[in-house]
Design a protein around this motif. Structure first.
Motif, PDB file in Angstrom:
ATOM      1  N   ARG A   1     -43.529  42.546  22.807  1.00 36.48           N
ATOM      2  CA  ARG A   1     -43.037  42.248  21.518  1.00 36.48           C
ATOM      3  C   ARG A   1     -42.294  40.653  21.632  1.00 36.48           C
ATOM      4  NH1 ARG A   1     -42.106  46.594  19.542  1.00 36.48           N
ATOM      5  NH2 ARG A   1     -39.800  46.906  19.921  1.00 36.48           N
ATOM      6  N   ARG A   2     -41.165  41.100  22.673  1.00 36.94           N
ATOM      7  CA  ARG A   2     -40.228  39.806  23.022  1.00 36.94           C
ATOM      8  C   ARG A   2     -41.126  38.360  23.388  1.00 36.94           C
ATOM      9  NH1 ARG A   2     -36.648  43.503  25.100  1.00 36.94           N
ATOM     10  NH2 ARG A   2     -37.223  43.045  27.280  1.00 36.94           N
ATOM     11  N   ARG A   3     -42.090  38.714  23.978  1.00 38.78           N
ATOM     12  CA  ARG A   3     -42.978  37.740  24.328  1.00 38.78           C
ATOM     13  C   ARG A   3     -44.007  37.169  23.537  1.00 38.78           C
ATOM     14  NH1 ARG A   3     -40.799  40.463  28.590  1.00 38.78           N
ATOM     15  NH2 ARG A   3     -40.511  39.586  30.600  1.00 38.78           N
ATOM     16  N   GLY A   4     -44.049  37.960  22.631  1.00 36.23           N
ATOM     17  CA  GLY A   4     -45.178  37.767  21.487  1.00 36.23           C
ATOM     18  C   GLY A   4     -46.740  37.965  21.850  1.00 36.23           C
ATOM     19  N   TRP A   5     -46.787  38.872  22.792  1.00 38.09           N
ATOM     20  CA  TRP A   5     -48.079  39.431  23.194  1.00 38.09           C
ATOM     21  C   TRP A   5     -48.860  40.328  22.493  1.00 38.09           C
ATOM     22  CZ3 TRP A   5     -46.745  39.851  29.119  1.00 38.09           C
ATOM     23  CH2 TRP A   5     -46.437  38.484  29.702  1.00 38.09           C
ATOM     24  N   PRO A   6     -49.998  40.390  22.084  1.00 38.16           N
ATOM     25  CA  PRO A   6     -50.510  41.663  21.412  1.00 38.16           C
ATOM     26  C   PRO A   6     -50.626  42.538  22.414  1.00 38.16           C
ATOM     27  CG  PRO A   6     -52.057  39.936  21.909  1.00 38.16           C
ATOM     28  CD  PRO A   6     -50.955  39.263  22.116  1.00 38.16           C
ATOM     29  N   LEU A   7     -50.269  43.720  21.873  1.00 33.33           N
ATOM     30  CA  LEU A   7     -50.302  45.026  22.522  1.00 33.33           C
ATOM     31  C   LEU A   7     -50.898  46.300  21.690  1.00 33.33           C
ATOM     32  CD1 LEU A   7     -49.459  46.784  25.238  1.00 33.33           C
ATOM     33  CD2 LEU A   7     -47.265  47.408  23.998  1.00 33.33           C
ATOM     34  N   TRP A   8     -51.836  46.874  22.211  1.00 28.29           N
ATOM     35  CA  TRP A   8     -52.392  48.076  21.426  1.00 28.29           C
ATOM     36  C   TRP A   8     -51.872  49.239  22.275  1.00 28.29           C
ATOM     37  CZ3 TRP A   8     -55.793  52.065  22.539  1.00 28.29           C
ATOM     38  CH2 TRP A   8     -56.298  52.733  21.723  1.00 28.29           C
ATOM     39  N   ARG A   9     -51.216  50.090  21.575  1.00 23.17           N
ATOM     40  CA  ARG A   9     -50.440  51.655  22.044  1.00 23.17           C
ATOM     41  C   ARG A   9     -51.397  52.598  21.614  1.00 23.17           C
ATOM     42  NH1 ARG A   9     -44.587  52.120  20.224  1.00 23.17           N
ATOM     43  NH2 ARG A   9     -45.580  51.762  18.178  1.00 23.17           N
ATOM     44  N   PHE A  10     -51.453  53.623  22.503  1.00 17.08           N
ATOM     45  CA  PHE A  10     -52.388  54.882  22.276  1.00 17.08           C
ATOM     46  C   PHE A  10     -51.637  55.928  22.912  1.00 17.08           C
ATOM     47  CE2 PHE A  10     -55.999  57.640  23.374  1.00 17.08           C
ATOM     48  CZ  PHE A  10     -56.286  58.011  21.949  1.00 17.08           C
ATOM     49  N   ASP A  11     -51.535  56.910  22.161  1.00 19.24           N
ATOM     50  CA  ASP A  11     -50.881  58.350  22.852  1.00 19.24           C
ATOM     51  C   ASP A  11     -52.074  59.150  23.161  1.00 19.24           C
ATOM     52  OD1 ASP A  11     -49.795  60.757  23.560  1.00 19.24           O
ATOM     53  OD2 ASP A  11     -48.224  60.737  21.857  1.00 19.24           O
ATOM     54  N   VAL A  12     -52.589  59.242  24.313  1.00 14.50           N
ATOM     55  CA  VAL A  12     -53.664  60.068  24.739  1.00 14.50           C
ATOM     56  C   VAL A  12     -53.691  61.239  24.295  1.00 14.50           C
ATOM     57  CG1 VAL A  12     -54.990  60.628  26.823  1.00 14.50           C
ATOM     58  CG2 VAL A  12     -53.743  58.594  26.906  1.00 14.50           C
ATOM     59  N   ALA A  13     -52.505  61.993  24.068  1.00 11.50           N
ATOM     60  CA  ALA A  13     -52.442  63.405  23.761  1.00 11.50           C
ATOM     61  C   ALA A  13     -53.437  63.804  22.405  1.00 11.50           C
ATOM     62  CB  ALA A  13     -51.132  64.014  23.819  1.00 11.50           C
ATOM     63  N   THR A  14     -52.983  62.488  21.498  1.00 13.14           N
ATOM     64  CA  THR A  14     -53.433  62.655  20.195  1.00 13.14           C
ATOM     65  C   THR A  14     -54.894  62.864  20.168  1.00 13.14           C
ATOM     66  OG1 THR A  14     -53.380  60.357  19.610  1.00 13.14           O
ATOM     67  CG2 THR A  14     -51.495  61.541  19.211  1.00 13.14           C
ATOM     68  N   ALA A  15     -55.646  62.282  21.031  1.00 11.76           N
ATOM     69  CA  ALA A  15     -57.013  62.310  21.166  1.00 11.76           C
ATOM     70  C   ALA A  15     -57.867  63.590  21.675  1.00 11.76           C
ATOM     71  CB  ALA A  15     -57.645  61.113  21.888  1.00 11.76           C
ATOM     72  N   VAL A  16     -56.833  64.521  22.181  1.00  5.98           N
ATOM     73  CA  VAL A  16     -57.518  65.677  22.797  1.00  5.98           C
ATOM     74  C   VAL A  16     -57.891  66.686  21.784  1.00  5.98           C
ATOM     75  CG1 VAL A  16     -56.990  67.596  24.421  1.00  5.98           C
ATOM     76  CG2 VAL A  16     -56.179  65.405  25.024  1.00  5.98           C
ATOM     77  N   THR A  17     -59.236  67.124  21.773  1.00  5.26           N
ATOM     78  CA  THR A  17     -59.551  68.069  20.615  1.00  5.26           C
ATOM     79  C   THR A  17     -60.444  69.004  21.285  1.00  5.26           C
ATOM     80  OG1 THR A  17     -61.634  66.493  20.290  1.00  5.26           O
ATOM     81  CG2 THR A  17     -59.575  66.011  18.979  1.00  5.26           C
ATOM     82  N   PRO A  18     -61.130  69.961  20.603  1.00  2.55           N
ATOM     83  CA  PRO A  18     -62.038  70.987  21.275  1.00  2.55           C
ATOM     84  C   PRO A  18     -63.321  70.080  21.876  1.00  2.55           C
ATOM     85  CG  PRO A  18     -61.125  71.812  19.189  1.00  2.55           C
ATOM     86  CD  PRO A  18     -60.561  70.463  19.333  1.00  2.55           C
ATOM     87  N   ALA A  19     -63.668  68.980  20.721  1.00  2.00           N
ATOM     88  CA  ALA A  19     -64.798  68.033  21.362  1.00  2.00           C
ATOM     89  C   ALA A  19     -64.406  67.382  22.772  1.00  2.00           C
ATOM     90  CB  ALA A  19     -65.046  67.077  20.451  1.00  2.00           C
TER      91      ALA A  19
END
Length: 223
Positions: free
Chosen positions: A137-155
């Motif tokens: 953010r300080r450098r003005g760079w775009p960053l996409w953040r993702f919490d991997v645990a939130t994607a864990v499902t039975p599927a």
């Protein structure tokens, strides 16, 4: 003393080895797969990507899958894992497009500055237990953040099992199968901690003597 099981005994189960055992680098790449959210992020452009999540939820597998995807798209990738007790990364020399760093939170402040310097010319893809977005953010760079645990499902568990079994299966051989309710059982039991689920499935597999159908009821007997 427990006797070691013969390696080729897994052939009787229809597989070249225990699908839930330790993987080589080639095997890990072959069985990795990406959550839909990550696929969408890769399709969006050139932003840096941070993978957050606690131990065992699949950050490393996701990074390896992403690296493989970049290479399939014709990009040059450098991948590095920082083990516990180490606070630096390698040279990352030469011409490359993407630097994939696993366990970025272990870098000390000097190495972190060195790593971020790479972001001026290369795309940074990394996992961390600590949110490092403020540096971008300080450098003005775009960053996409993702919490991997939130994607864990039975599927997710179903896809994980399918990839493991498909890769290690012996063609046209009678084989152990795993039912959909077993995937649900693993999710209900282990949640996002797929590493513990992997250890559990390894032990279950070691106890098999012939091709059977592994159901939720079958797995419950191991608790």
């Amino acid at each position: 003393m427990k006797q070691k099981r013969p390696y080729f005994s897994h052939h009787r189960l229809g597989y070249r080895k225990n699908p839930f055992g330790a993987l080589t680098e080639v095997e890990w790449t072959a069985v990795s797969f990406l959550p839909d959210e990550v696929e969408a992020a890769l399709a969006q452009g050139t932003a840096h990507i941070q993978m957050l999540g606690r131990d065992g939820c699949g950050k490393t597998s996701t990074l390896i899958g992403m690296a493989a995807q970049f290479e399939q798209d014709g990009q040059t990738v450098v991948y590095e894992y920082i083990p516990e007790g180490q606070n630096w990364f390698g040279e990352a020399a030469g011409n490359f497009d993407v630097f994939v760093l696993d366990e970025a939170q272990r870098l000390n402040w000097r190495q972190r500055r060195r790593w971020l310097k790479l972001g001026e010319g290369q795309r940074l893809i990394f996992s961390s237990h600590v949110d490092l977005s403020s540096h971008f953010r300080r450098r003005g760079w775009p960053l996409w953040r993702f919490d991997v645990a939130t994607a864990v499902t039975p599927a997710t568990y179903a896809a994980w099992i399918e990839h493991r079994l498909s890769f290690f299966a012996i063609p046209q051989a009678p084989a152990v199968t795993v039912t959909p309710d077993a995937s649900q059982f693993l999710y209900d039991t282990f949640g996002a901690n797929m590493r513990e689920a992997e250890y559990f499935m390894y032990e279950v597999w070691q106890g098999l003597a012939e091709p059977v159908e592994v159901t939720a009821g079958y797995l419950r007997r191991y608790f």
